[in-house]
Scaffold this motif. Sequence first.
Motif, PDB file in Angstrom:
ATOM      1  N   TRP A 169      49.617  46.403  47.682  1.00  0.00           N
ATOM      2  CA  TRP A 169      48.758  45.867  46.624  1.00  0.00           C
ATOM      3  C   TRP A 169      48.993  44.367  46.444  1.00  0.00           C
ATOM      4  CZ3 TRP A 169      50.269  43.785  41.811  1.00  0.00           C
ATOM      5  CH2 TRP A 169      49.211  43.512  40.935  1.00  0.00           C
ATOM      6  N   ARG A 170      50.241  43.931  46.551  1.00  0.00           N
ATOM      7  CA  ARG A 170      50.546  42.509  46.422  1.00  0.00           C
ATOM      8  C   ARG A 170      49.801  41.691  47.476  1.00  0.00           C
ATOM      9  NH1 ARG A 170      55.599  40.735  44.755  1.00  0.00           N
ATOM     10  NH2 ARG A 170      56.211  41.603  42.742  1.00  0.00           N
ATOM     11  N   LEU A 171      49.768  42.184  48.708  1.00  0.00           N
ATOM     12  CA  LEU A 171      49.095  41.451  49.782  1.00  0.00           C
ATOM     13  C   LEU A 171      47.585  41.399  49.558  1.00  0.00           C
ATOM     14  CD1 LEU A 171      51.147  42.861  52.787  1.00  0.00           C
ATOM     15  CD2 LEU A 171      51.248  40.527  51.872  1.00  0.00           C
ATOM     16  N   VAL A 172      47.012  42.511  49.096  1.00  0.00           N
ATOM     17  CA  VAL A 172      45.580  42.522  48.772  1.00  0.00           C
ATOM     18  C   VAL A 172      45.304  41.559  47.622  1.00  0.00           C
ATOM     19  CG1 VAL A 172      43.694  43.941  47.868  1.00  0.00           C
ATOM     20  CG2 VAL A 172      45.222  44.871  49.622  1.00  0.00           C
ATOM     21  N   THR A 173      46.171  41.582  46.610  1.00  0.00           N
ATOM     22  CA  THR A 173      46.006  40.710  45.449  1.00  0.00           C
ATOM     23  C   THR A 173      46.095  39.241  45.847  1.00  0.00           C
ATOM     24  OG1 THR A 173      46.942  42.407  44.006  1.00  0.00           O
ATOM     25  CG2 THR A 173      46.931  40.155  43.167  1.00  0.00           C
ATOM     26  N   GLU A 174      46.979  38.946  46.786  1.00  0.00           N
ATOM     27  CA  GLU A 174      47.112  37.565  47.259  1.00  0.00           C
ATOM     28  C   GLU A 174      45.780  37.042  47.796  1.00  0.00           C
ATOM     29  OE1 GLU A 174      49.509  35.065  50.733  1.00  0.00           O
ATOM     30  OE2 GLU A 174      50.265  37.027  50.076  1.00  0.00           O
ATOM     31  N   ASP A 175      45.109  37.840  48.623  1.00  0.00           N
ATOM     32  CA  ASP A 175      43.801  37.426  49.149  1.00  0.00           C
ATOM     33  C   ASP A 175      42.779  37.262  48.030  1.00  0.00           C
ATOM     34  OD1 ASP A 175      44.781  37.402  51.676  1.00  0.00           O
ATOM     35  OD2 ASP A 175      43.485  38.985  52.474  1.00  0.00           O
ATOM     36  N   GLU A 176      42.813  38.176  47.057  1.00  0.00           N
ATOM     37  CA  GLU A 176      41.857  38.092  45.949  1.00  0.00           C
ATOM     38  C   GLU A 176      42.071  36.819  45.134  1.00  0.00           C
ATOM     39  OE1 GLU A 176      42.505  41.671  43.797  1.00  0.00           O
ATOM     40  OE2 GLU A 176      41.342  42.933  45.172  1.00  0.00           O
ATOM     41  N   ILE A 223      43.368  34.027  46.168  1.00  0.00           N
ATOM     42  CA  ILE A 223      42.915  32.887  46.972  1.00  0.00           C
ATOM     43  C   ILE A 223      41.404  32.737  46.854  1.00  0.00           C
ATOM     44  CG2 ILE A 223      42.634  32.042  49.333  1.00  0.00           C
ATOM     45  CD1 ILE A 223      45.371  33.254  49.978  1.00  0.00           C
ATOM     46  N   SER A 224      40.676  33.855  46.967  1.00  0.00           N
ATOM     47  CA  SER A 224      39.212  33.792  46.904  1.00  0.00           C
ATOM     48  C   SER A 224      38.733  33.335  45.532  1.00  0.00           C
ATOM     49  CB  SER A 224      38.609  35.158  47.245  1.00  0.00           C
ATOM     50  OG  SER A 224      38.931  36.116  46.250  1.00  0.00           O
ATOM     51  N   ARG A 225      39.518  33.585  44.491  1.00  0.00           N
ATOM     52  CA  ARG A 225      39.153  33.163  43.137  1.00  0.00           C
ATOM     53  C   ARG A 225      39.637  31.753  42.807  1.00  0.00           C
ATOM     54  NH1 ARG A 225      40.627  38.408  39.326  1.00  0.00           N
ATOM     55  NH2 ARG A 225      39.445  39.983  40.494  1.00  0.00           N
ATOM     56  N   GLY A 226      40.479  31.220  43.662  1.00  0.00           N
ATOM     57  CA  GLY A 226      41.019  29.895  43.398  1.00  0.00           C
ATOM     58  C   GLY A 226      42.064  29.872  42.302  1.00  0.00           C
ATOM     59  N   GLU A 227      42.753  30.987  42.082  1.00  0.00           N
ATOM     60  CA  GLU A 227      43.767  31.069  41.025  1.00  0.00           C
ATOM     61  C   GLU A 227      45.134  30.726  41.636  1.00  0.00           C
ATOM     62  OE1 GLU A 227      43.570  34.656  38.719  1.00  0.00           O
ATOM     63  OE2 GLU A 227      41.381  34.712  38.797  1.00  0.00           O
ATOM     64  N   GLU A 228      45.359  29.433  41.807  1.00  0.00           N
ATOM     65  CA  GLU A 228      46.534  28.964  42.541  1.00  0.00           C
ATOM     66  C   GLU A 228      47.838  29.300  41.830  1.00  0.00           C
ATOM     67  OE1 GLU A 228      48.323  24.821  44.493  1.00  0.00           O
ATOM     68  OE2 GLU A 228      46.379  24.833  43.467  1.00  0.00           O
ATOM     69  N   ALA A 229      47.889  29.146  40.514  1.00  0.00           N
ATOM     70  CA  ALA A 229      49.141  29.393  39.792  1.00  0.00           C
ATOM     71  C   ALA A 229      49.582  30.844  39.931  1.00  0.00           C
ATOM     72  CB  ALA A 229      48.972  29.020  38.322  1.00  0.00           C
ATOM     73  N   ALA A 230      48.645  31.765  39.762  1.00  0.00           N
ATOM     74  CA  ALA A 230      48.982  33.181  39.909  1.00  0.00           C
ATOM     75  C   ALA A 230      49.352  33.496  41.351  1.00  0.00           C
ATOM     76  CB  ALA A 230      47.805  34.045  39.463  1.00  0.00           C
ATOM     77  N   TRP A 231      48.711  32.810  42.289  1.00  0.00           N
ATOM     78  CA  TRP A 231      49.001  33.039  43.711  1.00  0.00           C
ATOM     79  C   TRP A 231      50.412  32.580  44.064  1.00  0.00           C
ATOM     80  CZ3 TRP A 231      49.523  28.907  47.333  1.00  0.00           C
ATOM     81  CH2 TRP A 231      49.662  29.314  48.668  1.00  0.00           C
ATOM     82  N   THR A 232      50.811  31.400  43.601  1.00  0.00           N
ATOM     83  CA  THR A 232      52.149  30.889  43.933  1.00  0.00           C
ATOM     84  C   THR A 232      53.246  31.757  43.332  1.00  0.00           C
ATOM     85  OG1 THR A 232      52.102  29.398  42.012  1.00  0.00           O
ATOM     86  CG2 THR A 232      51.340  28.509  44.126  1.00  0.00           C
ATOM     87  N   ALA A 233      52.936  32.481  42.241  1.00  0.00           N
ATOM     88  CA  ALA A 233      53.944  33.344  41.615  1.00  0.00           C
ATOM     89  C   ALA A 233      54.329  34.514  42.512  1.00  0.00           C
ATOM     90  CB  ALA A 233      53.422  33.859  40.277  1.00  0.00           C
ATOM     91  N   LEU A 234      53.558  34.750  43.566  1.00  0.00           N
ATOM     92  CA  LEU A 234      53.858  35.846  44.488  1.00  0.00           C
ATOM     93  C   LEU A 234      54.811  35.416  45.601  1.00  0.00           C
ATOM     94  CD1 LEU A 234      50.244  37.324  44.915  1.00  0.00           C
ATOM     95  CD2 LEU A 234      52.026  38.073  43.330  1.00  0.00           C
ATOM     96  N   ASN A 270      41.068  30.063  52.957  1.00  0.00           N
ATOM     97  CA  ASN A 270      40.250  30.898  52.054  1.00  0.00           C
ATOM     98  C   ASN A 270      39.402  31.910  52.834  1.00  0.00           C
ATOM     99  OD1 ASN A 270      39.158  31.931  49.725  1.00  0.00           O
ATOM    100  ND2 ASN A 270      37.758  30.211  49.366  1.00  0.00           N
ATOM    101  N   GLN A 271      40.076  32.665  53.684  1.00  0.00           N
ATOM    102  CA  GLN A 271      39.362  33.676  54.458  1.00  0.00           C
ATOM    103  C   GLN A 271      38.998  34.869  53.577  1.00  0.00           C
ATOM    104  OE1 GLN A 271      41.860  34.623  57.782  1.00  0.00           O
ATOM    105  NE2 GLN A 271      41.465  32.683  58.837  1.00  0.00           N
ATOM    106  N   ALA A 272      38.052  35.653  54.056  1.00  0.00           N
ATOM    107  CA  ALA A 272      37.612  36.827  53.295  1.00  0.00           C
ATOM    108  C   ALA A 272      38.787  37.783  53.089  1.00  0.00           C
ATOM    109  CB  ALA A 272      36.486  37.534  54.039  1.00  0.00           C
TER     110      ALA A 272
END
Length: 467
Positions: free
Chosen positions: A375-382, A384-395, A414-416
């Motif tokens: 789920w973490r890996l799927v969330t990481e892609d999501e 990125i696609s939303r441009g939520e950098e702060a939440a992404w770096t927390a992973l 920013n791949q699919a």
Amino acid sequence: MVKLDWEIESDRVTEREHQEDEKQRKGHSRKPLRLLLAVLIFLGLVAASIFLIEKRMQQVTEMEESLLSQTTEAEVAALRIGDRQAYMALQRSASEEWLASQSAVFDAYQSRKINSDIQLTGRVVDVQIDGSRGRVQVEEIENDTPYVNTWFYWYYAEELDEQGRQIAPAGWFHVPADYTFWGAPTTIERGPFVVRYQALDAPFAQSLADKLSQWADFACGVLPCGDLPLITVDVTPNQLPSMRWTSGSAWQLVVPSPYIDRARYDQPFELELQIEAATLLAERLVEHVRPQAPEYPHDAYYMHSGVVSWLVGQFVEVNTESQLVQSIAENYGTEYVGRLLTELPPTANMDALAGILGVSDLSTANLDWRDLLSWRLVTEDELISRGEEAAWTALYDFTNPDVMAQAYERYNANQAPQNYKVTDLQPQATESGVPEVMAIVYVGENNVFQEQRILFRMVNNVWLRAS
């Protein structure tokens, strides 16, 4: 003693009167018997008449059912031998659209005969007639699994033109589904559930009621459900694509009748429908226990859905791949599943598990992290696609600059979003003893996968991506 003539005559009169009274009494006593006999004869004649009428009606009904069954058998025979003309001759409706759909049904059966192991047995398993309306359930077997189709018919009188020539013969014809001909309404009560249905859905509704009651009992043995409200389940012949809760606060589940389409004959509440109902019930029970929804993308969000998935697996006895919750239940007890819901804050990450489980180091807690890391890996892609950098770096653990550089390459590309499934975790540690796991990950879908190896490092009881 010497009697005078008038005394003798008086005695004779008295004797005659006594004899006449005796005859009258006997006559009066016979009248009720005659009346009773007459009544019994009358009732016997009435009973015999009723019996003969019922017998005749039964014979007429059996004859009508036989004629209707023969029509269905002829219809199936036309499908079996591929005779479109004979099949369509038994279809009748003012709707050209429906007739076109029946022609498409014929084509679909011809295709299935080629591409599947299907037996069009034509065995009629149930017949119901109400005046000019008829309803038939007919069997077919596909891949050794028995199914029933529920077809509706109408008895048409013979049609003649002005010269008395026949335009259309009399008989039963297949017509569009009649949802008003679904049988008498009935109710089943099981614990907090009240299941309302019509007679046609009886086998399905009874199994549904039993399963829902069993599932709720299990769930409330794990979760602190308290007193559940009345849960109404309406099984109806409707065109809803799936089961659903009605809007509002009422616990009312609307379930489409499986007999609108082809249904399993041996198991009308088949596995796919069980999973659908189990998911809806698990979601509602979890929401009941934990009204405050967890916040995305925190780990509590996934663990909330992980409990739902685990419950569904327990209900239906299938593997829902809820590895983390399953390992908690196995190693710590099912009561800790309930504590996940009641004690995890909405913004909690996995480090909060340490306090709930009473361990200081989650890397030694004997837990299966595969589904959480997937789920973490799927969330990481999501993210990125939303441009939520702060939440992404927390992973991530960006201790290594190379890891940060590679991560930002992915972020900027920013791949699919893709589908990730962690299939194995290989424990290891850094030189300084920090726990790590090498995740074996399948990336892709539709049976087209690429294997990747992704490193996670535990930092303050949280797995962070480190590669």
